[in-house]
Scaffold this motif. Structure first.
Motif, PDB file in Angstrom:
ATOM      1  N   VAL A  30      46.071  33.197  47.476  1.00 57.84           N
ATOM      2  CA  VAL A  30      45.191  32.057  47.772  1.00 57.84           C
ATOM      3  C   VAL A  30      45.987  30.756  47.758  1.00 57.84           C
ATOM      4  N   ASN A  31      46.862  30.601  46.785  1.00 61.33           N
ATOM      5  CA  ASN A  31      47.643  29.365  46.661  1.00 61.33           C
ATOM      6  C   ASN A  31      48.642  29.186  47.793  1.00 61.33           C
ATOM      7  N   PHE A  32      49.120  30.290  48.370  1.00 57.43           N
ATOM      8  CA  PHE A  32      50.035  30.171  49.504  1.00 57.43           C
ATOM      9  C   PHE A  32      49.393  29.399  50.658  1.00 57.43           C
ATOM     10  N   LEU A  33      48.076  29.552  50.823  1.00 58.91           N
ATOM     11  CA  LEU A  33      47.376  28.943  51.954  1.00 58.91           C
ATOM     12  C   LEU A  33      46.545  27.729  51.540  1.00 58.91           C
ATOM     13  N   SER A  34      46.654  27.310  50.286  1.00 58.79           N
ATOM     14  CA  SER A  34      45.858  26.176  49.794  1.00 58.79           C
ATOM     15  C   SER A  34      46.706  24.917  49.714  1.00 58.79           C
ATOM     16  N   SER A  35      46.074  23.792  50.001  1.00 62.09           N
ATOM     17  CA  SER A  35      46.777  22.511  49.871  1.00 62.09           C
ATOM     18  C   SER A  35      46.888  22.100  48.407  1.00 62.09           C
ATOM     19  N   LYS A  36      45.837  22.379  47.626  1.00 59.74           N
ATOM     20  CA  LYS A  36      45.857  22.092  46.190  1.00 59.74           C
ATOM     21  C   LYS A  36      45.971  23.412  45.440  1.00 59.74           C
ATOM     22  N   LYS A  37      47.126  23.662  44.871  1.00 56.71           N
ATOM     23  CA  LYS A  37      47.402  24.963  44.261  1.00 56.71           C
ATOM     24  C   LYS A  37      47.071  24.913  42.763  1.00 56.71           C
ATOM     25  N   SER A  38      45.798  24.674  42.482  1.00 53.97           N
ATOM     26  CA  SER A  38      45.393  24.466  41.096  1.00 53.97           C
ATOM     27  C   SER A  38      44.756  25.713  40.499  1.00 53.97           C
ATOM     28  N   ILE A  39      44.777  25.764  39.182  1.00 54.46           N
ATOM     29  CA  ILE A  39      44.072  26.779  38.420  1.00 54.46           C
ATOM     30  C   ILE A  39      43.486  26.082  37.199  1.00 54.46           C
ATOM     31  N   SER A  40      42.234  26.330  36.904  1.00 53.63           N
ATOM     32  CA  SER A  40      41.583  25.657  35.783  1.00 53.63           C
ATOM     33  C   SER A  40      42.239  26.075  34.464  1.00 53.63           C
ATOM     34  N   PHE A  41      42.014  25.262  33.439  1.00 50.67           N
ATOM     35  CA  PHE A  41      42.568  25.560  32.120  1.00 50.67           C
ATOM     36  C   PHE A  41      42.077  26.920  31.629  1.00 50.67           C
ATOM     37  N   THR A  42      40.769  27.177  31.807  1.00 53.88           N
ATOM     38  CA  THR A  42      40.190  28.459  31.411  1.00 53.88           C
ATOM     39  C   THR A  42      40.735  29.598  32.269  1.00 53.88           C
ATOM     40  N   GLY A  43      40.835  29.341  33.589  1.00 52.14           N
ATOM     41  CA  GLY A  43      41.383  30.355  34.484  1.00 52.14           C
ATOM     42  C   GLY A  43      42.812  30.709  34.138  1.00 52.14           C
ATOM     43  N   CYS A  44      43.579  29.704  33.743  1.00 49.57           N
ATOM     44  CA  CYS A  44      44.972  29.935  33.341  1.00 49.57           C
ATOM     45  C   CYS A  44      45.023  30.787  32.076  1.00 49.57           C
ATOM     46  N   ALA A  45      44.109  30.508  31.126  1.00 47.04           N
ATOM     47  CA  ALA A  45      44.068  31.276  29.882  1.00 47.04           C
ATOM     48  C   ALA A  45      43.693  32.734  30.154  1.00 47.04           C
ATOM     49  N   VAL A  46      42.736  32.951  31.051  1.00 46.95           N
ATOM     50  CA  VAL A  46      42.315  34.311  31.397  1.00 46.95           C
ATOM     51  C   VAL A  46      43.461  35.059  32.077  1.00 46.95           C
ATOM     52  N   GLN A  47      44.100  34.416  33.039  1.00 44.86           N
ATOM     53  CA  GLN A  47      45.222  35.050  33.726  1.00 44.86           C
ATOM     54  C   GLN A  47      46.357  35.339  32.749  1.00 44.86           C
ATOM     55  N   PHE A  48      46.627  34.397  31.858  1.00 46.61           N
ATOM     56  CA  PHE A  48      47.675  34.560  30.857  1.00 46.61           C
ATOM     57  C   PHE A  48      47.410  35.786  29.991  1.00 46.61           C
ATOM     58  N   PHE A  49      46.169  35.913  29.499  1.00 47.08           N
ATOM     59  CA  PHE A  49      45.829  37.036  28.616  1.00 47.08           C
ATOM     60  C   PHE A  49      45.996  38.373  29.328  1.00 47.08           C
ATOM     61  N   PHE A  50      45.426  38.487  30.531  1.00 44.06           N
ATOM     62  CA  PHE A  50      45.455  39.776  31.218  1.00 44.06           C
ATOM     63  C   PHE A  50      46.869  40.145  31.663  1.00 44.06           C
ATOM     64  N   SER A  51      47.620  39.187  32.195  1.00 45.87           N
ATOM     65  CA  SER A  51      48.982  39.507  32.643  1.00 45.87           C
ATOM     66  C   SER A  51      49.868  39.885  31.462  1.00 45.87           C
ATOM     67  N   LEU A  52      49.713  39.167  30.336  1.00 42.60           N
ATOM     68  CA  LEU A  52      50.529  39.460  29.158  1.00 42.60           C
ATOM     69  C   LEU A  52      50.145  40.792  28.522  1.00 42.60           C
ATOM     70  N   SER A  53      48.848  41.047  28.392  1.00 43.71           N
ATOM     71  CA  SER A  53      48.403  42.299  27.757  1.00 43.71           C
ATOM     72  C   SER A  53      48.738  43.510  28.617  1.00 43.71           C
TER      73      SER A  53
END
Length: 315
Positions: free
Chosen positions: A93-116
């Motif tokens: 999604v970010n490859f095709l987006s002008s604003k490549k943002s992720i919310s603070f909560t979204g970052c925490a969720v991604q962090f947990f799942f990728s790390l675990s």
């Protein structure tokens, strides 16, 4: 003056300026290259999903593959589907987006799942090495040691311990204050990059990192090395079928070298050797490339899996 002396104003300022989202800079800032990368990673992601799903279905469909070895293999494929899906869709999604943002909560969720999920894979690869050790070094006791219940508990331990460690890391990392720059020179939320953005004390996170690193990386890797030293020693004494015995392990070794090599490069280097551009390129290997290669490596070197896949596709 009095409030400032006791740090009240400083705390208030930090709380007011805490970031609510992060900007993921990705692998390139060039729009053309981003489009090219989008198509490349889309193909890689679809290949990962297709290959791992076919492997799971093949193991379930063929009764000859209902053994501990293939139980671990199908569990690894399921894990890889989840692992790459926690990172790649957002990256596409970010490859095709002008604003490549992720919310603070979204970052925490991604962090947990990728790390675990990544930590689970480290431990699962170690148990797979032990499975091969038992199969080759003490084959007469294989069915007794590596029974269904034992395999189930090994996989459960991998998932549960990784989730506990990742929950602690996630809690400590995202209770830090991020009050300044919010740009992450990466394609997903990863621990080393987040710690560099924090403007609060990260000593507690670093201590937990030092404690969890042996559990996630060094102990599993040690188990793998010990298992393969025993396997190689045993294989050298076999006069007949030596190449066949070792061929069952070479696929697993390839996966271990790629996954552990890049993960340890990322997480065990001294801070002065860290470069963000190198970090994100290395991360591609254990987050995107390895999940795609796993079903290809195992199926290419395993005639039973090849036959089961052919029967599944023809069905």
């Amino acid at each position: 003056m009095y409030l400032s002396q006791f740090g009240v104003i400083d705390i208030y300022t930090q709380n007011q300026s805490t970031v609510t989202e992060f900007i993921l800079l990705g692998l390139s800032a060039d729009p053309f290259i981003q489009v090219v990368l989008f198509h490349i990673f889309l193909v890689v992601y679809m290949t990962t999903l297709t290959g791992n799903l076919l492997l799971i279905l093949a193991v379930r469909a063929d009764k000859r593959l209902h053994t501990s070895m293939y139980f671990f293999l199908s569990s690894l494929s399921f894990l890889d589907i989840c692992y790459t899906s926690s990172i790649v869709p957002k990256m596409l999604v970010n490859f095709l987006s002008s604003k490549k943002s992720i919310s603070f909560t979204g970052c925490a969720v991604q962090f947990f799942f990728s790390l675990s999920l990544g930590s689970t894979e480290c431990m699962l690869l170690a148990f797979m090495a032990y499975d091969r050790y038992v199969a080759i070094c003490i084959p007469l006791r294989y069915n007794m040691i590596m029974n269904t219940m034992a395999s189930f508990w090994m996989i459960s331990i991998s998932w549960l311990s990784a989730c506990i460690i990742s929950s602690i890391d996630t809690y400590l990392t995202f209770r830090l204050i991020y009050c300044g720059p919010n740009k992450i020179n990466h394609f997903f939320c990863e621990l080393p990059l987040l710690l560099r953005l924090s403007c609060s004390d990260i000593s507690t996170v670093n201590i937990i990192k030092l404690v969890s690193m042996p559990i996630v990386l060094f102990i599993p890797l040690s188990l793998i090395l010990i298992s393969y030293i025993q396997i190689i020693t045993a294989v050298m004494t076999i006069h007949l079928g030596k190449s066949k015995a070792f061929s069952t392990c070479i696929s697993h070794l390839v996966v271990v070298v790629i996954f552990y090599g890049t993960a340890m490069f990322m997480y065990t280097r001294p801070e002065h050797l860290v470069t963000e551009d190198t970090d994100k390129r290395v991360s591609v290997f254990y987050t995107v490339i390895t999940p795609m290669l796993n079903p290809l490596i195992y199926s290419l070197r395993n005639k039973d899996v090849q036959k089961a896949m052919r029967q599944l596709i023809r069905a």
